[in-house]
Design an enzyme around this catalytic site. Structure first.
Site, PDB file in Angstrom:
ATOM      1  N   ASP A  71       6.069  -1.894   3.730  1.00 26.99           N
ATOM      2  CA  ASP A  71       7.331  -1.871   4.429  1.00 26.99           C
ATOM      3  C   ASP A  71       7.555  -1.232   4.059  1.00 26.99           C
ATOM      4  O   ASP A  71       7.686   0.114   3.079  1.00 26.99           O
ATOM      5  CB  ASP A  71       7.844  -3.445   4.088  1.00 26.99           C
ATOM      6  CG  ASP A  71       8.046  -3.403   2.424  1.00 26.99           C
ATOM      7  OD1 ASP A  71       8.707  -2.058   1.808  1.00 26.99           O
ATOM      8  OD2 ASP A  71       8.556  -4.490   2.207  1.00 26.99           O
TER       9      ASP A  71
ATOM     10  N   GLU B  79       4.957  -3.379  -7.370  1.00 25.63           N
ATOM     11  CA  GLU B  79       6.104  -3.529  -7.070  1.00 25.63           C
ATOM     12  C   GLU B  79       6.253  -5.232  -7.474  1.00 25.63           C
ATOM     13  O   GLU B  79       5.827  -5.703  -6.629  1.00 25.63           O
ATOM     14  CB  GLU B  79       6.465  -2.291  -5.488  1.00 25.63           C
ATOM     15  CG  GLU B  79       7.446  -3.245  -4.936  1.00 25.63           C
ATOM     16  CD  GLU B  79       8.250  -3.358  -3.480  1.00 25.63           C
ATOM     17  OE1 GLU B  79       6.611  -2.710  -3.067  1.00 25.63           O
ATOM     18  OE2 GLU B  79       8.064  -3.559  -2.683  1.00 25.63           O
TER      19      GLU B  79
ATOM     20  N   ASP C  89       4.648  -2.446  -1.177  1.00 22.07           N
ATOM     21  CA  ASP C  89       4.453  -3.365  -0.301  1.00 22.07           C
ATOM     22  C   ASP C  89       4.246  -2.075   0.982  1.00 22.07           C
ATOM     23  O   ASP C  89       4.800  -1.177   0.842  1.00 22.07           O
ATOM     24  CB  ASP C  89       5.411  -4.370  -0.474  1.00 22.07           C
ATOM     25  CG  ASP C  89       5.104  -5.299  -0.598  1.00 22.07           C
ATOM     26  OD1 ASP C  89       4.540  -5.330  -1.541  1.00 22.07           O
ATOM     27  OD2 ASP C  89       6.017  -5.990  -0.974  1.00 22.07           O
TER      28      ASP C  89
ATOM     29  N   ASP D 218      10.954  -0.218   2.126  1.00 22.89           N
ATOM     30  CA  ASP D 218      11.453  -0.469   0.383  1.00 22.89           C
ATOM     31  C   ASP D 218      10.393   0.175  -0.347  1.00 22.89           C
ATOM     32  O   ASP D 218       9.546   0.844  -1.254  1.00 22.89           O
ATOM     33  CB  ASP D 218      11.331  -1.861  -0.275  1.00 22.89           C
ATOM     34  CG  ASP D 218      13.077  -2.202   0.065  1.00 22.89           C
ATOM     35  OD1 ASP D 218      13.380  -0.692   0.212  1.00 22.89           O
ATOM     36  OD2 ASP D 218      13.466  -3.288  -0.059  1.00 22.89           O
TER      37      ASP D 218
END
Ligand code: 0RA
Length: 633
Positions: free
Chosen positions: A498, A423, A496, A500
């Site tokens: 998180d 990403e 990641d 997103d």
């Protein structure tokens, strides 16, 4: 040795063969083989149901790792078999292939992929107890590792009839002994759909908080199956269904068009999911495409100059179950899940053609909607082809044919090559620094890729990130897709930790599941597991992948003595740290993405999470919000 009869020596030889090479009989001794034991016992009970005797099957998982399968059929016979000088039930339980020999003529059709017989289950169990209700008595016989440890005896007077098989898989044989509720539920639910009216219960007595039980019974049979699969989709037609019997072959089909772009067609022969398809599926597809084209021509929707709608065009957005039951199924193909009996094709073809013809004549509004949808699919396919040709020409012009963003590895052998889908450019840079340039390639993806659940082929191909990924993978796309051309046998999604990152991971998984399912089926797709915490004390450095590991590092010491760094993004690690924790095959953890045991569940999950309808997604989130960990708020 003098006490041994010829039969007993045969028994010992048979058992020895099974215990020596369990894989030959149940596939493997991992999770899959373990569950195969239950399937084998359940298949016996389902056979008794198909023969018209059993109506209920109960599966129970016990705390000690044992499992029981009970049915209310006729009960395995207990009378003496002269030839073997043993009660029938003992023969069935201890002699390899006796079940088949014994059952022949008794059953019209018989399920079970391996169809190895219950004696194999017995041989691979530490102990097994069989109880039979018959002729006003309850009988019991016991075994240890396949050998009779307690001869058949009458336990007590008892009403009714049925068979109770209770066994504990042998730790000497299996690498894992833990039954999965999900895997068993998925198969039992499927069996309940495929055998209309059959009541199956699954009970789990293992949880500390008390037993869990669920019942599966569908009066609608495979019509209910299609409704269940389409529950969270908007449908275009009602469920169309047909069934018939010819030459001792029982055929059932149920299908419904919905407004999505995916084909969801499951075919079965004798309750076995024929993943590779076969004659029944070919008959079905040919009938559907034949009738849709015929109707389109007849009503002038397809003009003379228009090409025929391809079978794939006609299957877009179709959810279907094709189930046949026949006496001697021939299973072919790589995984022995392709039905080879040629006589099945024209039977399915005739039945489905007749039904669809009638449906379309009776329901012109639905019929036009079907043809319309298939024509849209055709247009999208043609547009996609143009886009593909354009990409190819562009690649030729650019030289290597590989996308500029790809940082490729030196290795040419796909079996030894890995592709990290990362990403963002910044994490891409870190990954580039931390990789092994021989075997590890990096493809940085910019932002969110397209949600393919809601897009057709042509739109997907107009998406830059998706085009780049397809080119890097080397497999081609759509009609041209060829899994054998894959350039990396490990595709590792590295995002990641998180929200997103989770979203991007889900979008990528949707892409692989919907457009390159074979890559998932072959086990080529992985998810990288970056650590959540980095912990330091003096010169010492630890990584923790969850809270429990974090506490383990403190090991009772005061947490304030440690420096704790919480990683949200890959970018917070330097190249060396990322390599150490997440990329280096020696020290990393990878999760392999699998779906073979729960394909219908996966199908529904992608629809819920990524599809058009908001309400089911809202419900799902509400239901699971409680169990979410590590959400960054
Ligand atoms: C052969 C003959 C008969 C019953 C069965 C097999 C039988 C096997 C299993 C395995 C699990 N449950 C089962 N239930 C029945 C009965 C023949 C008769 O009663 O005439």
């Amino acid at each position: 040795m003098n006490d041994y009869t010829g039969e007993q020596i045969e028994v010992l030889k048979g058992l020895e063969a099974v215990r020596k090479r369990p894989g030959m009989y149940i596939g493997n001794t991992a999770e899959r083989g373990l569950h195969q034991l239950v399937y084998e016992a359940v298949d016996n009970a389902v056979d008794e149901a198909l023969a018209g005797y059993a109506r209920r099957i109960a599966v129970i998982l016990y705390k000690d790792g044992s499992v029981s399968v009970e049915d209310d059929g006729r009960g395995i016979p207990v009378d003496m078999i002269a030839e073997e000088k043993l009660p029938a039930v003992e023969v069935v339980m201890t002699i390899l292939h006796a079940g088949a020999k014994f059952g022949k003529g008794g059953y019209k059709v018989s399920g079970g992929l391996h169809g190895v017989g219950i004696s194999v289950v017995n041989a691979l169990s530490e102990w097994m107890v069989t109880r039979v209700h018959r002729d006003g008595w309850e009988y019991e016989i016991q075994f240890e590792r396949g050998q009779t440890s307690q001869k058949l005896k009458k336990l007590r007077r008892a009403e009714g009839a049925g068979t109770y098989q209770w066994f504990k898989p042998d730790p000497q044989v299996f690498e894992t002994l833990e039954f999965s509720w999900k895997i068993l539920e998925n198969r039992l639910r499927e069996l309940a759909f495929l055998n209309r009216g059959l009541a199956i219960t699954l009970r789990d007595e293992r949880p500390e908080e008390g037993p869990r039980e669920k019942a599966y019974m569908y009066e609608g049979g495979i019509v209910s199956f299609v409704e269940w699969l389409n529950e969270n989709k908007d449908s275009l037609t009602p469920v169309i269904s047909t069934n018939g019997e010819r030459d001792d072959v029982v055929i059932e089909c149920a299908f419904q068009w919905q407004d999505g772009y995916n084909e969801v067609v499951y075919s079965y022969a004798n309750n076995i999911n024929t993943i590779e398809g076969g004659m029944h599926l070919t008959g079905f597809r040919t009938a559907v495409s034949g009738k849709v084209n015929e109707y389109g021509r007849k009503r002038g929707m397809l003009k003379e100059a228009d090409a025929n709608l391809s079978t794939d065009d006609c299957m877009e957005g179709l959810t279907a179950i094709v189930s046949v039951k026949l006496q001697e199924p021939q299973f072919e193909g790589q995984t022995k899940t392709k039905l080879g009996n040629a006589k099945i094709r024209p039977i399915v073809y005739a039945l489905v053609s007749e039904r669809l013809d009638f449906f379309m004549e009776e329901n012109p509004k639905f019929a036009r909607a079907i043809v319309d949808k298939c024509m849209q699919a055709q247009r999208a396919r043609e547009a996609a082809k143009k886009a593909r040709d354009l990409t190819r020409r562009k690649n030729v012009l650019e030289g290597s044919g590989l996308p500029g963003k790809l940082v490729d590895c030196k290795m040419q052998d796909p079996a030894l090559s890995e592709l990290f889908l990362v990403e963002g450019d910044s994490a891409g840079g870190t990954a580039k620094g931390g990789r092994d340039p021989n075997t590890q390639a990096i493809l940085p993806l910019r932002g969110k890729i397209l949600n393919v659940e809601k897009a057709r082929l042509d739109k997907m191909l107009s998406n830059e990130e998706i085009r780049t990924m397809i080119t890097a993978l080397g497999t081609g796309f759509g009609e041209e897709f060829n899994a054998d051309k894959l350039r990396y046998h490990k595709i590792i999604i590295m995002t990641d930790a998180d929200v997103d990152g989770s979203h991007i991971r889900t979008l990528l998984l949707t892409f692989f599941y919907r457009q390159m399912k074979q890559l998932v089926e072959r086990g080529y797709v992985y998810i990288a597991q970056p650590p959540l915490y980095g912990v330091k004390k003096g010169k010492k450095q630890w990584w923790a992948f969850n809270e429990a590991e974090l506490n383990g590092i403190f090991d009772g010491a005061d947490a304030k003595e440690f420096t704790i760094q919480q990683f949200k993004g890959l970018g917070e690690m330097d190249a060396e740290q990322l390599a150490d924790t997440t990329m280096d095959p020696q020290s990393r953890r990878l999760k392999q993405v699998t779906l073979e045991e729960a394909s219908e569940e996966a199908e529904r999950m992608f629809t819920t999470l990524m599809g058009d309808k908001v309400e089911p997604r809202k419900l799902f989130i509400q239901e699971h919000a409680r169990t979410v960990r590590n959400l960054d708020l």
